[in-house]
Structures are given as structure tokens and as C-alpha cells.
Design an enzyme around this catalytic site. Sequence first.
Site, PDB file in Angstrom:
ATOM      1  CE  LYS A 176      17.085  -4.193  -4.030  1.00  0.00           C
ATOM      2  NZ  LYS A 176      15.776  -4.520  -4.588  1.00  0.00           N
ATOM      3  N   GLY A 229      22.570  -4.581 -12.705  1.00  0.00           N
ATOM      4  CA  GLY A 229      21.356  -3.807 -12.968  1.00  0.00           C
ATOM      5  C   GLY A 229      21.647  -2.669 -13.925  1.00  0.00           C
ATOM      6  CB  SER A 230      19.772   0.410 -14.608  1.00  0.00           C
ATOM      7  OG  SER A 230      19.823   1.141 -13.400  1.00  0.00           O
ATOM      8  CG  ASN A 231      25.075   1.716 -17.477  1.00  0.00           C
ATOM      9  OD1 ASN A 231      24.711   0.575 -17.747  1.00  0.00           O
ATOM     10  ND2 ASN A 231      26.259   2.188 -17.809  1.00  0.00           N
ATOM     11  CB  VAL A 233      20.651   1.500  -9.974  1.00  0.00           C
ATOM     12  CG1 VAL A 233      20.790   1.004  -8.545  1.00  0.00           C
ATOM     13  CG2 VAL A 233      19.227   1.974 -10.242  1.00  0.00           C
ATOM     14  N   GLY A 234      23.740   1.554 -10.921  1.00  0.00           N
ATOM     15  CA  GLY A 234      25.120   1.099 -10.723  1.00  0.00           C
ATOM     16  C   GLY A 234      26.052   2.243 -10.358  1.00  0.00           C
ATOM     17  CD  GLU A 251      28.976  -7.998 -15.269  1.00  0.00           C
ATOM     18  OE1 GLU A 251      29.343  -7.396 -16.283  1.00  0.00           O
ATOM     19  OE2 GLU A 251      29.756  -8.582 -14.501  1.00  0.00           O
ATOM     20  CD  GLU A 386      21.213  -2.231 -21.460  1.00  0.00           C
ATOM     21  OE1 GLU A 386      21.166  -1.606 -20.394  1.00  0.00           O
ATOM     22  OE2 GLU A 386      21.709  -3.363 -21.573  1.00  0.00           O
TER      23      GLU A 386
END
Length: 494
Positions: A176, A229-231, A233-234, A251, A386
Site C-alpha cells: 500500500k 511513515g509518521s510517528n 500513524v506508526g 521506521e 520533526e
Amino acid sequence: MPETPTYRNYIAGAWVAAASDATGENRNPANGELIGHFPRSGQADVERAVAAAKAAFPAWRLTPAPRRGEILYRVGEILTQRKEEIARLMTQEMGKVLLETRGDVQEGIDMAYYMAGEGRRLFGYIVPAELPNKAAMAVRDPVGVIACITPWNFPVAIPSWKTMAALIAGNTIVLKPATDTPLSAVKLVEVFAEAGLPPGVLNLICGGGEDVGLPLTRHPDVAAISFTGSNEVGRRVNVEAAQRLKRVTLELGGKNAVMVMDDADLDLAVEGILWSAFGTTGQRCTACSRVIVQSGARTELERRLVARAEALRLGNGLAPETQMGPLVSAGQLERVHSYMDIARHDGARILTGGEPAREGELAHGNFYRPTILTDVRPHMRVAQEEIFGPVLSVIEVGSLEEAIAVNNDTPYGLSSSLFTSNANAVEVAKRDVTTGILYINAGTTGAEIQLPFGGTRGTGNGHREAGLGALEFFTEWKAIYVDYSGRLQRAQID
Ligand code: UN1
């Protein structure tokens, strides 16, 4: 005017529309031009893609790894032939300059060749058994169906890291891609298909995080999730995975610093900082967003950085003279700009930039001026969070030890760099820096695929991609004992 193309998902070896037929637009962030319509997939498409990957798994698992490697080798060859075409499309889709999109495709090529070779290794090990006439060994098995969820800033490189390592180990995949970069993923999957990858082994579904990403992570037939991706969503992916005891690799962000000592080669440091802070418009998780400079070098370094940042040419990444492209979206532009008020409020000063760039043709894209903040203290928000844009914070320190302490003290731990001419300082940094990547006399970006990629603290969950350890996540260890003594031998007893 040629009609804008409509692209499709790739499931079980066929290009198909979303079950609902819904599509979404993808636009060029440099000028708003429509690039294409892409499926807005949902639960039904996830079901089809996971079923296809599951059905393809038994045969792919039993395909000898050297044969799997030959397909990856062909992927490398075809990507090499199509490098320029794919790089141009990527620049149109997400904005970074052609020089960099070529590098992005090259990283995919590098990974293809690296993993192709791995098809003839996939090392396990044999050790002595405790008992006579008994063999003991460990081998790698594939994990099953893997969901690869990838970001927009490296639209070919990062899907390549994940899919190629997963494939050589015998897994099958549902990919995806980010909603901002489906076209690059379509092109990558075309290359896999052309290289002869059997149907169902790699499936692609385009669509949003809620509609595709979430059902994928929850699907009982998806064994593992590899996410970049972003923190924010992670963290959600991690929770979903934890509830189902799935393995997951995350990551996430970075707050990477270049440390510049008084004895550094300043010319070189300026080059390294500019490239890693403003390359990819600052939208790399490895991008330099802090310069930690020793007092003696500060004034001169700032002067040179400002002059060079102001001279950078912004524009469409396809134009050869462009040095910095747009941000990927209007939303990102807004987010980056919101940090200027935060910086001022916390007591930092804007040395240059600090606003969108709107002159001439830039008015039609998401352009932001290269920005340098000074008088930044280590715990200000701009030095801790970030930002993911062309914003650099300068922090002054007195010594190497203080520089390393400031470098290490953020919620992230991806990449660091030290500019110095002192060999002893290099050894101290090698010992004391706590990020996953360290550069000496080079900027914070440019990791090569044959070394581990990833970071400490909030950058991830301890896994590394690429390098020797790339296969750890994508394989299960199986310990095998073969007793050829012809009698019952009891370990720990006889
Ligand atoms: C990323 O920004 O997510 O080391 C990946 C680098 C590139 C990869 C960056 N090779 O800068």
C-alpha cells in the site's frame, strides 16, 4: 490535450479497478497539474489482495531462492533501463528534483542486486549437537503474507527495501503506497511483472490509511507489517499489530543533527549541511534539521549558510537549474509554516526564509523558502519535533561532549553527523553517539543499502531495514534436530 490516465490496482497478476470503482486525483505539487486518477480502494480490495497473496504463497515459498533471486536481478536490469522515465514521473508526482529521483530509483536498483545475491546465501547455521550421532541446525523460513505500507518521500526506494527483502525470503506481499505517490508504486510493480514475478506474489492496492492501511494491518491472513511513515500513524499500526500479536517493523521520524567543531573544514561542513537540510526539500527522515555548532565556528558558519540558502534556486524539479523543489502538499506547507510562530514564541530568530515562496511560477506550487533559525536552545520545540521541511535550527555549544549530549537528547535517534579534523573526536563520537546512523565529515543523509538503516528511541521499534539484518524481520528461524543414533537420546539428561 491527452486525456488524464486512470491507473489500477494490481491483484493476482491483473490490473483491476477498485471494487467500488472509486478513484482519487493525484496532482503535481510544483504546479497543480493533474497526473492521474488512482483507485480509492477499501475493505473489498484488501480482501481480494490478501487472498491473492495467500494463494500465491505455497508455490513461491517452494520456488528455490536462487530462482527468486534471478527475478530480482531482472527487476534491477529493467529498473536500470527505465530509470529516467520513472525518475521523471516521480518528480512530477512528489516534487523532488530529478537528480534526487534518479537516486531514489538507483536505491531500488541497488537493493534488487543486493537481494538477488542473497538468493544464493540466505545463511542459516549448523552447530554441534550435545549428543552423539545427532545434527543441529537453524534455517530461515518465510513468514507468510506481508503488508508493506510505504511513504511518499522515497516512492521507489522504500518499497524496494521492503518488497525485495520480503520476496527473496519467500514471502508474498500486499503493498500500500502513500496516497501522494501511487504512480511511482504502479511503475515499480510494472517492473516486477515484466521481470516475471508470478501472479499474486506482489499485489498493489492504492488508497488511504483508514480505508486500506487499517484493514490490512487487522487482516488475520496478514502475518507481518512493515511500515514507514509518521510517528502518529506508526503508533497506531503498532497498537493494531500488538493486539493481534503480529510482527511489525516501524521506521518513523528523525531529528537529525550535524555537529560542527571549531576545527572542522567549514567549506565541507557547509556543503554537507546544505545538501542534507535542503535536499528533498528537507523531507527525508534522515534530513538534517539541527546544526550543533561549537562557539568559535558559529558566526562564520551561519554567515555562509544564510548566503548559500538564499542563493538556492526553487522551482519545478524537472528543470535542470532547480536545486529545491516544492513540499509534497499544501498540508505540509501549512504544517512547516506553523513552526515559525512556535520558533518566535520560544525565543528563536529567523535568519532567513520563514515564509512560502510565491514569486512567478512558484505561486502555483507548494514552495517554501529555505529557512534558518538561530538562538535555538536544545529543548525548544523546533529543536525537538520533526518538521519535515526545509527548516534548519542552529544551536551553539561549547564542546564536543556538549554537542554529543545535545545531539542525543531528542525523542528520535536516526542519523547524526560530525565535522571535525580531530581523529580523537571521531572516536569519541563513534563511541557516544546514540543514533542508528553516524556520518563523519559528511551530512546526515545518503545511507547505502548494504548497511542497516533505522534508528533508536522514537525513530522505530528497534528493527533495521537493509544491510545484513534485513532478512531478520522477513524470516522465521526454525531450529532442526536430526537424531541418527537409532535410539532415544535425551538432551540435558543423557
Ligand atoms: C527516508 O528519508 O525515509 O539515507 C529514507 C538516505 C536515503 C534514504 C532516506 N538513502 O537519506
